[in-house]
Structure formats: C-alpha cells, structure tokens
Design a protein around this motif. Structure first.
Motif, PDB file in Angstrom:
ATOM      1  N   THR A 156      21.253  78.829   0.504  1.00  8.91           N
ATOM      2  CA  THR A 156      19.941  78.166  -0.396  1.00  8.91           C
ATOM      3  C   THR A 156      20.028  78.336  -1.955  1.00  8.91           C
ATOM      4  OG1 THR A 156      18.459  78.965   1.587  1.00  8.91           O
ATOM      5  CG2 THR A 156      17.442  78.385  -0.428  1.00  8.91           C
ATOM      6  N   GLN A 214      26.230  75.985   2.758  1.00 13.01           N
ATOM      7  CA  GLN A 214      24.885  76.273   3.673  1.00 13.01           C
ATOM      8  C   GLN A 214      24.093  77.381   3.251  1.00 13.01           C
ATOM      9  OE1 GLN A 214      26.141  76.687   7.763  1.00 13.01           O
ATOM     10  NE2 GLN A 214      26.250  74.543   8.123  1.00 13.01           N
ATOM     11  N   SER A 222      16.835  74.305  -2.143  1.00 11.28           N
ATOM     12  CA  SER A 222      17.822  73.071  -1.524  1.00 11.28           C
ATOM     13  C   SER A 222      18.988  73.944  -1.036  1.00 11.28           C
ATOM     14  CB  SER A 222      18.394  72.226  -2.762  1.00 11.28           C
ATOM     15  OG  SER A 222      19.086  73.178  -3.892  1.00 11.28           O
ATOM     16  N   GLU A 223      19.839  73.190   0.047  1.00 13.92           N
ATOM     17  CA  GLU A 223      20.642  73.854   0.662  1.00 13.92           C
ATOM     18  C   GLU A 223      22.043  73.155   0.073  1.00 13.92           C
ATOM     19  OE1 GLU A 223      22.256  75.148   5.231  1.00 13.92           O
ATOM     20  OE2 GLU A 223      20.667  73.338   4.789  1.00 13.92           O
ATOM     21  N   ASN A 224      23.137  73.859  -0.281  1.00 14.50           N
ATOM     22  CA  ASN A 224      24.277  73.367  -0.691  1.00 14.50           C
ATOM     23  C   ASN A 224      25.436  73.250   0.365  1.00 14.50           C
ATOM     24  OD1 ASN A 224      25.351  76.083  -0.318  1.00 14.50           O
ATOM     25  ND2 ASN A 224      25.445  76.687  -2.393  1.00 14.50           N
ATOM     26  N   SER A 230      19.049  83.048   2.802  1.00  9.31           N
ATOM     27  CA  SER A 230      18.004  82.226   3.757  1.00  9.31           C
ATOM     28  C   SER A 230      16.844  81.838   2.832  1.00  9.31           C
ATOM     29  CB  SER A 230      17.705  83.194   4.759  1.00  9.31           C
ATOM     30  OG  SER A 230      16.978  84.309   4.614  1.00  9.31           O
ATOM     31  N   PRO A 231      16.120  80.605   3.096  1.00  7.78           N
ATOM     32  CA  PRO A 231      15.196  80.102   2.267  1.00  7.78           C
ATOM     33  C   PRO A 231      13.964  81.379   2.396  1.00  7.78           C
ATOM     34  CG  PRO A 231      15.660  78.410   4.075  1.00  7.78           C
ATOM     35  CD  PRO A 231      16.534  79.878   4.152  1.00  7.78           C
TER      36      PRO A 231
END
Length: 201
Positions: free
Chosen positions: A186, A184, A179-181, A151-152
C-alpha cells in the motif's frame, strides 16, 4: 730635266668606305656576348636569391602547418567529454539540491528547523513495523508523509498514535491517499494543515 706626273686616280673613282667592316662586326659580337654573359650572371644571382627566399618561405609554411596540426590536436583533447560533462552536471544538481535543503532546514520561516528535529525524534518513537516512510516534508505549518504500508489499515493505526505526540498533536490531516503498487504494498500520501488554537477539537 724636270719630270712631270699626272694623277689619273680621282676621288670619285675611289671605292666608298664600308661601315660594317669585319673588325667592327667582330667587336660588336664580342660586345653582345659580354652583355649576354653579364645578363646571365645577374639573372643567375636573382634566381639563386629567389630560390633561397622560396626555401625560407616553404620552411616557414611547413612549420606553420605543423603548429596548426598541433593546435588542432590540443583543441580536440580539450573538448569536453560528454560523460564527464554529464557527471559534472549531476554533481552540480546534487550540490544545488543540498544547498536548497540546507536553506530550508535552517530557515525558521520556511521549515521550522527546531520543530523539524522534534518531529523526527517523535516519529522515531512512533515507529511502526508495518509502515515505511519514504518522504517527510515539514514547512509553512504543513506536514506531508509518503511511504509504504503492509496493509491499508496500518496507516490509520499509525496516525492514531499521533495523539500522544507533542509536535504532531496540533495537526489535522486533510489529504489522505492510498493505492496498491505492483508488489501488492500500500502506497500512501498523508498531508496535514496546522490547526489554529481554539479551532482544534
């Protein structure tokens, strides 16, 4: 009683002598025949000699052709295989990278190898199950972390634990990227610059 005779056959009346008599013509023919036989014998010897020489040269030529084919086959076998050449280049690249990494890890002016081992020990102690480090770069007073987070907010929480670290507490992070790949997760990149003593707060 004396007898008197008169020779009425004078020299002018005698027939002229023939130059080419039958005997002379026959002798000339035999001579020409003998010369021709000798010439035929000499020519036959020369032809036989030339045939022997030709066969010898032809044998040498055949052997040289066979050697040429063998050499061409050897050259074809000795040509570098593209796949083996690619593997060799890969191995060379891996060795070069390992040598470069070894140089960085053993050069205190570049990587601070003593600090590197300390940093790795402290990072293992600060392990977070929500963080997966994929790359760590330490050198010239800078540290860069790159990896994945579930999670961020897991990244700032993980960074906050550096305050208790001996090696990492004197660093300030100046670049922070999230950034999210496609999975999903981070992806993050964090880089820091060394804070000089007296400037850190």
């Amino acid at each position: 009683m004396a007898k008197y005779s008169i020779n009425l056959l004078q020299a002018d009346l005698l027939p002229p002598k023939v130059l080419w008599t039958l005997n002379r013509v026959m002798s000339l023919w035999f001579l020409v025949l003998a010369v021709m036989l000798v010439l035929m014998f000499v020519v036959r010897l020369q032809v036989n000699s030339l045939n022997v020489e030709f066969q010898a040269l032809n044998s040498v030529n055949t052997n040289q052709k066979i050697q040429l084919k063998n050499l061409e086959l050897d050259v074809a076998r000795n040509r570098q295989d593209a796949e083996l050449l690619a593997q060799l280049n890969t191995i060379k690249l891996v060795i070069e990278n390992k040598q470069h990494l070894h140089q960085q890890l053993t050069d205190p002016a570049q990587t601070y190898s003593a600090g590197f081992s300390t940093a790795m020990t402290e990072l293992s102690e600060l392990h977070d199950k929500n963080i997966s480090l994929q790359r760590v770069n330490i050198g010239n007073g800078n540290i860069t972390f790159a990896g994945l987070a579930l999670s961020p907010d897991a990244v700032p929480n993980w960074l906050s634990g550096f305050e208790s670290s001996t090696f990492l507490s004197g660093k300030r992070f100046i670049n922070f990227t999230l950034s999210e790949n496609e999975q999903q997760l981070t992806e993050f990149v964090v880089s820091s610059a060394e804070v000089k003593k007296g400037l850190a707060r």
